[in-house]
Design an enzyme around this catalytic site. Structure first.
Site, PDB file in Angstrom:
ATOM      1  N   TYR A 109       0.805  -1.139   0.061  1.00  6.91           N
ATOM      2  CA  TYR A 109      -0.120  -0.039  -0.130  1.00  6.91           C
ATOM      3  C   TYR A 109       1.044   1.222   0.306  1.00  6.91           C
ATOM      4  O   TYR A 109       2.004   1.321   0.223  1.00  6.91           O
ATOM      5  CB  TYR A 109      -0.946   0.046   1.264  1.00  6.91           C
ATOM      6  CG  TYR A 109      -0.389   0.388   2.586  1.00  6.91           C
ATOM      7  CD1 TYR A 109       0.649  -0.582   3.155  1.00  6.91           C
ATOM      8  CD2 TYR A 109      -0.625   1.393   3.201  1.00  6.91           C
ATOM      9  CE1 TYR A 109       1.181  -0.252   4.476  1.00  6.91           C
ATOM     10  CE2 TYR A 109      -0.005   1.975   4.237  1.00  6.91           C
ATOM     11  CZ  TYR A 109       0.742   1.099   4.842  1.00  6.91           C
ATOM     12  OH  TYR A 109       1.448   1.340   6.066  1.00  6.91           O
TER      13      TYR A 109
ATOM     14  N   LYS B 285       6.469  -2.159   1.839  1.00  7.38           N
ATOM     15  CA  LYS B 285       5.142  -1.448   2.589  1.00  7.38           C
ATOM     16  C   LYS B 285       4.102  -2.395   2.477  1.00  7.38           C
ATOM     17  O   LYS B 285       3.083  -2.106   1.702  1.00  7.38           O
ATOM     18  CB  LYS B 285       4.892  -0.195   1.857  1.00  7.38           C
ATOM     19  CG  LYS B 285       4.137   0.883   2.867  1.00  7.38           C
ATOM     20  CD  LYS B 285       4.110   2.285   2.449  1.00  7.38           C
ATOM     21  CE  LYS B 285       3.221   3.146   3.163  1.00  7.38           C
ATOM     22  NZ  LYS B 285       3.359   3.268   4.594  1.00  7.38           N
TER      23      LYS B 285
ATOM     24  N   GLU C 238      12.026   2.529  14.288  1.00  6.25           N
ATOM     25  CA  GLU C 238      11.292   3.731  13.566  1.00  6.25           C
ATOM     26  C   GLU C 238      10.029   3.505  14.451  1.00  6.25           C
ATOM     27  O   GLU C 238      10.012   3.107  15.433  1.00  6.25           O
ATOM     28  CB  GLU C 238      10.928   3.278  12.224  1.00  6.25           C
ATOM     29  CG  GLU C 238      10.139   2.285  11.889  1.00  6.25           C
ATOM     30  CD  GLU C 238      10.027   1.992  10.453  1.00  6.25           C
ATOM     31  OE1 GLU C 238       9.991   2.774   9.657  1.00  6.25           O
ATOM     32  OE2 GLU C 238       9.927   0.601   9.919  1.00  6.25           O
TER      33      GLU C 238
ATOM     34  N   LEU D   3      11.179   1.405   7.075  1.00  3.32           N
ATOM     35  CA  LEU D   3      10.598   1.794   5.794  1.00  3.32           C
ATOM     36  C   LEU D   3      11.128   2.767   5.226  1.00  3.32           C
ATOM     37  O   LEU D   3      11.708   3.768   5.984  1.00  3.32           O
ATOM     38  CB  LEU D   3       9.034   2.149   5.945  1.00  3.32           C
ATOM     39  CG  LEU D   3       8.477   2.527   4.454  1.00  3.32           C
ATOM     40  CD1 LEU D   3       8.053   1.147   3.895  1.00  3.32           C
ATOM     41  CD2 LEU D   3       7.028   3.109   4.805  1.00  3.32           C
TER      42      LEU D   3
HETATM   43  N1  PDD Z   1       2.944   5.175   7.464  1.00  2.00           N
HETATM   44  N2  PDD Z   1       7.598   3.943   8.690  1.00  2.00           N
HETATM   45  C1  PDD Z   1       6.335   3.056   8.799  1.00  2.00           C
HETATM   46  C2  PDD Z   1       6.248   1.806   9.543  1.00  2.00           C
HETATM   47  C3  PDD Z   1       5.262   3.502   8.138  1.00  2.00           C
HETATM   48  O1  PDD Z   1       4.138   2.979   8.119  1.00  2.00           O
HETATM   49  C4  PDD Z   1       5.456   4.682   7.546  1.00  2.00           C
HETATM   50  C5  PDD Z   1       4.151   5.452   6.850  1.00  2.00           C
HETATM   51  C6  PDD Z   1       6.710   5.727   7.341  1.00  2.00           C
HETATM   52  C7  PDD Z   1       6.836   6.959   6.719  1.00  2.00           C
HETATM   53  O2  PDD Z   1       6.834   7.005   5.359  1.00  2.00           O
HETATM   54  P1  PDD Z   1       6.286   7.957   4.322  1.00  2.00           P
HETATM   55  O3  PDD Z   1       6.983   9.312   4.704  1.00  2.00           O
HETATM   56  O4  PDD Z   1       6.610   7.472   3.129  1.00  2.00           O
HETATM   57  O5  PDD Z   1       4.796   8.302   4.678  1.00  2.00           O
HETATM   58  C8  PDD Z   1       7.812   5.187   8.146  1.00  2.00           C
HETATM   59  C9  PDD Z   1       1.788   5.639   6.594  1.00  2.00           C
HETATM   60  C10 PDD Z   1       1.568   7.171   6.675  1.00  2.00           C
HETATM   61  C11 PDD Z   1       0.325   4.724   6.977  1.00  2.00           C
HETATM   62  O6  PDD Z   1       0.705   3.683   7.277  1.00  2.00           O
HETATM   63  O7  PDD Z   1      -0.450   5.181   7.299  1.00  2.00           O
END
Ligand code: PDD
Length: 286
Positions: free
Chosen positions: A33, A150, A182, A206
Site C-alpha cells: 500500500y 510497505k 522507527e 520503511l
Molecule cells: N505510514 N515507517 C512506517 C512503518 C510507516 O508506516 C510509514 C508511513 C513511514 C513514513 O513513510 P512516508 O514518509 O513515506 O509516509 C515510516 C503511513 C503514513 C501509514 O501507514 O498510514
C-alpha cells in the site's frame, strides 16, 4: 457522505465496492500500500510514492499493469469526485483472488486487486499537534524483517498504537537490539547540538518518502545530518525529537517513556523543518 472509491478499473459508491473472501490481501496479508497526502487539491510526493509502490511490488514479485499516467488519473478522479481539498489517498494492491485459500501464489496472470480511496482530513497542514508535540512510549520491534516493503501487515503497529493510547500517549517507537528502528507508522529523528540524527536505510525500516525529501531539504538548508542508529536513552537526552510521515509531515515529539525531551515543548529545528517541508513539497505537488 458516501465516497466514490476505485476498485479494479471502476469508480463505485463505497458500499458497492466488494472484494472476494479469497483475496490474498484478506487471507494472507499479501498486499502492498501507499498513503499519499493531498493539500489544496494537489497530490504531494507523487513520484516518490509511485516509485516505492513499484519497488514493494517488485520485491514481492507482484505485478500490476497500470501506467504512471493511469495512476495519476485515478488519484485526480478520486480527488475531484470526492471534492478533496485536504486529506489522504489510500492505495492498495493485493495479489488478487486466488479462488481458494492456498499458501502458493495464484497462477501467473491472476489480476491484482487494486483499491484506492480518499480520506478527507481537516487541519492536515495546520495540525494542532504540531504546536503541542506528541508523547511516545517505546516497545520492542516485533515486526518481520522486511520493513522496507510497505505491506498491509499492520497488526503489530496497531497493537503498539493501542498500547500507547492505553498509557495516555500518542504513539510508539520501536526498539531492536537496543536501538530505535522507527515509529509505528513513521520515521524518527533526534536533534543534538543542531545535528539531525536518524537511522540509516536498510531492511529494518520503511524508506520513508517524507524522510528522503526532508533530508534533501535539510542538506540544502546547510543543516548537519548523521544517519546512524540511536538508543532511547540518547533520544531522551537529545535537544529535540520528531518524526516524519506522509500523513503527519514533520511532527515534534516532546516525551519518550515519560521523560521530557529538551524543555518538553516542540523544538525549533522540527518547527523549521515542518515549514520547509510543507513549502517545498507543495511546490512539486501535482
Ligand atoms: N505510514 N515507517 C512506517 C512503518 C510507516 O508506516 C510509514 C508511513 C513511514 C513514513 O513513510 P512516508 O514518509 O513515506 O509516509 C515510516 C503511513 C503514513 C501509514 O501507514 O498510514
Amino acid at each position: 457522505m458516501s465516497r466514490t472509491v476505485y476498485l479494479n478499473g471502476e469508480y463505485l459508491p463505497e458500499a458497492e465496492a466488494k472484494v472476494s473472501v479469497f483475496d490474498r490481501g484478506f487471507v494472507m496479508g499479501d498486499a502492498v500500500y501507499e498513503v499519499t497526502s493531498v493539500l489544496g487539491g494537489k497530490i504531494l510526493e507523487f513520484e516518490g510514492h509511485m516509485n516505492r509502490l513499484a519497488r514493494s511490488m517488485a520485491e514481492l514479485e507482484m505485478t500490476c499493469d497500470l501506467t504512471r499516467d493511469e495512476w495519476v488519473e485515478i488519484h485526480r478522479q478520486l480527488i475531484a469526485r470526492n471534492n478533496i481539498d485536504e486529506g489522504l489517498i489510500y492505495l492498495q494492491v493485493s495479489r488478487g483472488n486466488a479462488g481458494d485459500r492456498d499458501f502458493h501464489y495464484p497462477p501467473e496472470g491472476t489480476p491484482p486487486t487494486v483499491v484506492l480511496y480518499t480520506q478527507a482530513k481537516q487541519n492536515l497542514a495546520n495540525d494542532p499537534k504540531a504546536k503541542t508535540g506528541i508523547k511516545v512510549i517505546s516497545l520492542p520491534d516485533l515486526r518481520w524483517h522486511r520493513r522496507d516493503i510497505k505491506t498491509v501487515q499492520l497488526l503489530y503497529p496497531s497493537m503498539a498504537k493501542m498500547a500507547a493510547e492505553a498509557q495516555g500517549k500518542h504513539d510508539a517507537w520501536f526498539v531492536e537490539d537496543g536501538f530505535v528502528t522507527e515509529g509505528s507508522s513513521n520515521n524518527v529523528y533526534i536533534v543534538k547540538d543542531g545535528k539531525i540524527i536518524t537511522r540509516q536505510l536498510s531492511h529494518d525500516i520503511l524508506h520513508g518518502i517524507t524522510r528522503a525529501s526532508l533530508l534533501k531539504y535539510a542538506a540544502e538548508a546547510q543543516m548537519e545530518i548523521e544517519e546512524r542508529p540511536f538508543t532511547i536513552e540518547e533520544a531522551q537526552s537529545a535537544d529535540e525529537a520528531f518524526f516524519t510521515s506522509a500523513s503527519a509531515f514533520v511532527m515534534p515529539v516532546v516525551e519518550i517513556d515519560n521523560a521530557a525531551i529538551g524543555d518538553g515543548t516542540p523544538g525549533r529545528v522540527a518547527a523549521r523543518l515542518r515549514e520547509i517541508y510543507l513549502d517545498e513539497s507543495l511546490k512539486s505537488a501535482i
